[in-house]
Scaffold this motif. Sequence first.
Motif, short mmCIF file in Angstrom:
data_model
loop_
_atom_site.label_atom_id
_atom_site.label_comp_id
_atom_site.label_asym_id
_atom_site.label_seq_id
_atom_site.Cartn_x
_atom_site.Cartn_y
_atom_site.Cartn_z
N GLU A 135 -52.96 -6.48 33.76
CA GLU A 135 -52.04 -6.34 32.65
C GLU A 135 -51.32 -7.68 32.67
N ASN B 165 -59.70 0.61 27.90
CA ASN B 165 -58.44 0.51 27.74
C ASN B 165 -58.26 0.11 26.22
N VAL C 8 -53.83 2.04 29.61
CA VAL C 8 -54.98 1.28 30.20
C VAL C 8 -55.64 2.75 31.09
#
Lengths: 287, 384
Positions: free
Chosen positions: B246, B343, B360
Motif C-alpha cells: 500500500e 483489493n 486490501v
Amino acid sequence: MLAISLLLHVIMEVYYMMKKIANRYRYSMILLRELVIVDFKLRYQNSVLGYVWAVLRPLFLFLIMYVFFVMVLGVGKGIPHWGVALLLGIVMWSFFQEVVNQGLKAIVSSGGIIRKINFPKYIIVVSKSVSAIINLLINLGVVLVFALIDGVDFSWGMLLIPLFILQLYIFALGLAFLLAAINVKFRDIGYIWEIVSQALFYGSAIMFPINRVVEMHHSMAVAMLVNPVAQTIQDARYFGITPKVDTTVTLTDNWLIILAPYVVTLLALAIGAWYFHRRSPYFAEEV
Amino acid sequence: MSNYAVEVKNVKKQFSYSRHKNNSLKRAITQVFKKKDTSKDSFFALNGISFNVEKGDFFGILGRNGSGKSTLLKIISEIYQPTNGSVKHDGKLVSFIELGVGFNSELTGKENVYLNGALLGFSKAEVEAMYDDIVEFAELEKFMDQTLKNYSSGMKVRLAFSVAIRAKADILILDEVLAVGDAAFQKKCTDYFETLKGSGKTVILVTHSMGSVRQFCNKAVVIDDGCIIFAGGADESADVYLSIFEKKEPGVVKPAKHKGVELVSASTKVEKDYVNINFVIHNKTNTPMSDLYIFADILRNTQIVTGFLTADIGEGIDLSARETKTLELRLKNIFGKGSFCINATLRDGTQNNEVIDSRVDIVEFENIFGKDEYYPIEAIVERV
C-alpha cells in the motif's frame, strides 16, 4: 558431583558429535552410490556400444601409437614386451586424465544442485573418479590378456602394480580437488590444465621408454621421475613387465630423490583437499 | 543443546554488485593493478537479521521479491555462508528451496526418484520400500519408465512433491512450494501442511500467499530491504506485509479513511465462463450518497493481473440513509488456473473520486476452470 556432571556433559557432547559425523558419513555414502549410478547411465546413454567405448578408447590410442611409434619408428626396440608396457602406460595415463578432467568440471557442472541443497561437495569429485576406477579395472583386464598373449612372465613384482595405481589415484584426486575448486572462480584453469596435461603426457615417458631420455640426459630423466605420473608408470612397468625399463631405483641412490614423488603425491592430496575444503562453503554463490 | 530449533543471530550477507567477477585470466591480471574498494560494488542483501524459531513452530518468512528472504533461507539451509553472524539449528534439517532438486531430464521417472531420494538422505533400500507409495501419490504409475523430458511440468512437480513429503526431518524449510501446480496439487500441499502443523515438526515457510500464512503459521517475520520490519503473530505479519504494498505501489491507495460509508465485504462465485463478485456497501450515516463507484484490482501472488472500475459500466451507485446495498458484478472468466485476491476501493464520484473506503484482500477466489496461462489480459465486466 560437579566432576561427574561435567564428564557426563562431555560424553554427551562427544556422542552427539559422533552421531552427527556418522549421519554425515551415511549420507555421503548414499549420495556417492547414487551419483555414480547416474553418472554411468548418463555417460553411455544413446550410444550403441555403450560401455565398450571405455575399453575401446585407450585400446585405439594404443593401436595408433603402436603402429606409428613402435612399428614405423622402432621405438622401444630392445625392450622385451614393450607393447604391453606401452598399453599399461596408456591405460594408467587414461585413468589419471579421466580422474582429473572429470573432477575439474565436477563442481561447475553440478551448479544446479549445489545452489539448491547443502551436501558434502567432495562427493561429486569422488563420484566422478569412481567411474574412472571402474574403467581402469576393465582396461587392466585387457592389459592382462595382452600380457598373456605376449608371454610376459609372472613375477611377484606384478602385485605391486595396484599400489602404484593407488598412488596415482591419490595424486590425481589431489589435483582434481584443487582444480575443481579453482575452476569455480577461475574458468581459465581448464585451458591451462589442457596444456599442462599435454606436457605431463610427454614428460611422463608414456609412449617411449624412459631409457631413451637416460641415454641423452641422465639428470633430466631423474627430474622427470619426480613427477608421480612418470614414476608410477615406470615403476609399474619395471616391477610388473620388464626390468629393462629404468625407474627411480635404477637411476639414482639418492633416497631424497627416490622419496620425492611420494612426497609430491601426498602434498598434492593435502593441498588439494585443504583448498577444496576451504572454498567449498562458497561454491553455492560463486558457481 | 538449546531450546530453539533455529537460532538466527545478527546475520548479514554481502553480495558483490558487479557482474564482472574475477573468473578469467585477463581480469585477474588487470584486477591486480586496481585497488579494491569492496564498499562501492557490493551491497548487503541481509543487514543484521536475528530471530529464534521454537521447536514445533510453523514459522513464516514474508517479504517482497528481492527483500532478501530467499538469501536468508539459503543461509539457514547452510547453502550460503553468512558474511556476519551465525545460524544454529538443533535437529535434522531438510530444505526445499525448490522441488525436485537434481532432477535430470535424461533419466526416467523411476531413476529420478532414487536420485532425488538420495539427495534427501534415503538409501536405495529405503526408497525401494516407499517407491510404490510415492508413485501412487504422484498418480504417475504409467509414466515411471519414461524419461523426465517427456513429462509435463505438472507431472514433474507431482513426482517431486511425492518424494519431498517423505523427507524425515525435525526442521523443514519450504520456499514457495505452494506457488506451483494446479488446484488439485495445491489441495495436496494444503493437506500436507495440515498434517505438518500438528506433527510437532518445526517448519519454516516462505510464501507470498497470505492465505497460507494465516492458515498455517503461528509466527512470522516480515523482511524488507534486508531487515526485519515486523516479528510476531501470523495475522499481524500478514497485515504488515500487505501494508508494504500500500505504501510503495502507486496504484494502491492508503488504508481506509472512514467517512461513514463502508465497503463491508465481498463474495465470489466462480463458474466456467464467469466470476461472480458481490460487493456489500453500507451507509452508516443519515445523509444519502450518490455516484459512488468501486475500483478493484485483481491480484495473483501479490501481482496485479487486472482491474476494473464500476463507473465504466453505467451510472454510479446511490445509497440512501442507513442503506446496505449489494452490488452484483459478473466478470468474464478469462483467468488462469489458481488463486486470486481482490483489493478494492470505494470512491466518491462527486468528490473528485476521493477514496471513501479501501480494503486490501477483501476476498479471494480460486479458479479451477482456467487454462494454465498465467495472466489474463483484460477484464470484461458487466452489471447484472
